[in-house]
Design a protein around this motif. Structure first.
Motif, PDB file in Angstrom:
ATOM      1  N   SER A 194       0.960  -1.247   0.219  1.00  0.00           N
ATOM      2  CA  SER A 194       0.011  -0.045  -0.130  1.00  0.00           C
ATOM      3  C   SER A 194       1.060   1.479   0.077  1.00  0.00           C
ATOM      4  O   SER A 194       2.115   1.226   0.364  1.00  0.00           O
ATOM      5  CB  SER A 194      -0.806   0.036   1.179  1.00  0.00           C
ATOM      6  OG  SER A 194      -0.213   0.193   2.626  1.00  0.00           O
ATOM      7  N   ASP A 195       0.516   2.388  -0.416  1.00  0.00           N
ATOM      8  CA  ASP A 195       0.833   3.705  -0.223  1.00  0.00           C
ATOM      9  C   ASP A 195       2.417   3.510  -1.141  1.00  0.00           C
ATOM     10  O   ASP A 195       3.285   4.208  -0.774  1.00  0.00           O
ATOM     11  CB  ASP A 195       1.204   3.988   0.988  1.00  0.00           C
ATOM     12  CG  ASP A 195      -0.035   4.091   1.806  1.00  0.00           C
ATOM     13  OD1 ASP A 195      -1.112   4.896   1.133  1.00  0.00           O
ATOM     14  OD2 ASP A 195      -0.139   3.970   3.209  1.00  0.00           O
ATOM     15  N   CYS A 196       2.097   3.034  -2.138  1.00  0.00           N
ATOM     16  CA  CYS A 196       3.433   3.072  -3.024  1.00  0.00           C
ATOM     17  C   CYS A 196       3.725   4.246  -3.747  1.00  0.00           C
ATOM     18  O   CYS A 196       2.870   4.778  -4.494  1.00  0.00           O
ATOM     19  CB  CYS A 196       3.408   1.621  -4.019  1.00  0.00           C
ATOM     20  SG  CYS A 196       4.844   1.264  -5.167  1.00  0.00           S
ATOM     21  N   TYR A 197       5.020   4.719  -3.838  1.00  0.00           N
ATOM     22  CA  TYR A 197       5.201   5.724  -4.532  1.00  0.00           C
ATOM     23  C   TYR A 197       6.941   5.754  -4.975  1.00  0.00           C
ATOM     24  O   TYR A 197       7.568   4.890  -4.499  1.00  0.00           O
ATOM     25  CB  TYR A 197       5.121   6.995  -3.708  1.00  0.00           C
ATOM     26  CG  TYR A 197       5.906   7.137  -2.443  1.00  0.00           C
ATOM     27  CD1 TYR A 197       7.049   8.048  -2.295  1.00  0.00           C
ATOM     28  CD2 TYR A 197       5.653   6.394  -1.292  1.00  0.00           C
ATOM     29  CE1 TYR A 197       7.932   8.150  -1.235  1.00  0.00           C
ATOM     30  CE2 TYR A 197       6.470   6.616  -0.172  1.00  0.00           C
ATOM     31  CZ  TYR A 197       7.382   7.445  -0.076  1.00  0.00           C
ATOM     32  OH  TYR A 197       8.099   7.357   0.743  1.00  0.00           O
ATOM     33  N   LEU A 198       7.341   6.752  -5.942  1.00  0.00           N
ATOM     34  CA  LEU A 198       8.672   6.710  -6.294  1.00  0.00           C
ATOM     35  C   LEU A 198       9.080   7.951  -5.271  1.00  0.00           C
ATOM     36  O   LEU A 198       9.031   9.021  -5.523  1.00  0.00           O
ATOM     37  CB  LEU A 198       8.765   7.232  -7.674  1.00  0.00           C
ATOM     38  CG  LEU A 198       7.806   6.313  -8.683  1.00  0.00           C
ATOM     39  CD1 LEU A 198       7.952   6.833  -9.940  1.00  0.00           C
ATOM     40  CD2 LEU A 198       8.421   4.942  -8.589  1.00  0.00           C
ATOM     41  N   PRO A 199      10.197   7.556  -4.600  1.00  0.00           N
ATOM     42  CA  PRO A 199      10.700   8.516  -3.521  1.00  0.00           C
ATOM     43  C   PRO A 199      11.757   9.320  -4.271  1.00  0.00           C
ATOM     44  O   PRO A 199      12.465  10.465  -3.662  1.00  0.00           O
ATOM     45  CB  PRO A 199      11.129   7.745  -2.585  1.00  0.00           C
ATOM     46  CG  PRO A 199      11.650   6.355  -3.080  1.00  0.00           C
ATOM     47  CD  PRO A 199      10.702   6.002  -4.210  1.00  0.00           C
TER      48      PRO A 199
END
Length: 228
Positions: A194-199
């Motif tokens: 969950s809450d996957c993003y590209l940091p």
């Protein structure tokens, strides 16, 4: 003019009953209107029967056929079935892309395959908590990802990883990645992410070597979808 975009443009215009404006074409192809005008002019110069003008719209005259693809009948049938089976992955992005491929095949290859072969799109996969399209883009561009993860025991953690491959199992879709927390290869079920993003940050140039190491290890010990 890029050949792939040329085929996309022809496929988009094929069978349309009304003209499409340059703005509509540009939006669907992800290009600028100037590029659309240039591509249409190039296709018209090549003899493709596209009628219309700027401000009015464009339409492809009936009866135009693309040169046939160099596929055998069985190869076309294999592609048609494979595209139909993609619906079982639950990956909306791949399904949409498959529809585009199917349209190109229908336009340039034997057409009876689509009418005689089909596959059920039903699947029992749990709902993904991470967008497969984002993960596929991160794999292609070799970019780091960050996400929350819940393992089989219900324990939650925050992870940062280098995504390497998506594996579509019968009962789950799994991301193979190099986990920066564990400093080792891990497999993450998409329904537990969950809450996957590209940091930010990436691993440009390292993806092929990392995949080779992962593949060699998995050849010796096939992965269990649930482990991470």
């Amino acid at each position: 003019m890029k050949p792939i975009r040329m085929l996309d443009l022809i496929a988009l215009l094929r069978g349309r009953r009304r003209p499409l404006t340059a703005a509509e074409i540009a939006e669907r192809l992800g290009a600028s209107r100037r590029t659309v005008y240039r591509d249409i002019a190039g296709l018209q110069a090549m003899g493709v029967p596209i009628d219309g003008a700027a401000g009015v719209g464009y339409i492809l005259r009936p009866g135009f056929d693309l040169p046939p693809l160099n596929f055998t009948a069985e190869e076309v049938e294999a592609i048609v079935v494979a595209l139909a089976l993609l619906a079982r992955t639950g990956d909306r992005g791949l399904v949409a892309a498959a529809e585009g491929v199917a349209a190109k095949i229908a336009a340039s290859a034997p057409r009876q395959a689509a009418a005689t072969l089909s596959a059920s799109g039903w699947h029992g996969l749990p709902e993904a908590g991470a967008d497969p399209a984002l993960l596929r883009r991160a794999i292609r561009d070799e970019r780091r990802i960050a996400f929350h993860y819940r393992n089989a025991g219900g324990d939650e953690s925050t992870r940062a990883a280098l995504p390497l491959a998506l594996v579509y199992y019968i009962d789950s879709t799994v991301l193979a990645a190099f986990c920066e927390v564990r400093q080792d290869f891990r497999h993450f079920r998409l329904d537990r992410m969950s809450d996957c993003y590209l940091p930010g940050g990436g691993f440009k140039g390292r993806g092929r070597a990392l995949r080779a190491d992962w593949s060699a290890r998995e050849s010796a010990a096939p992965p269990e979808p649930a482990r991470a």
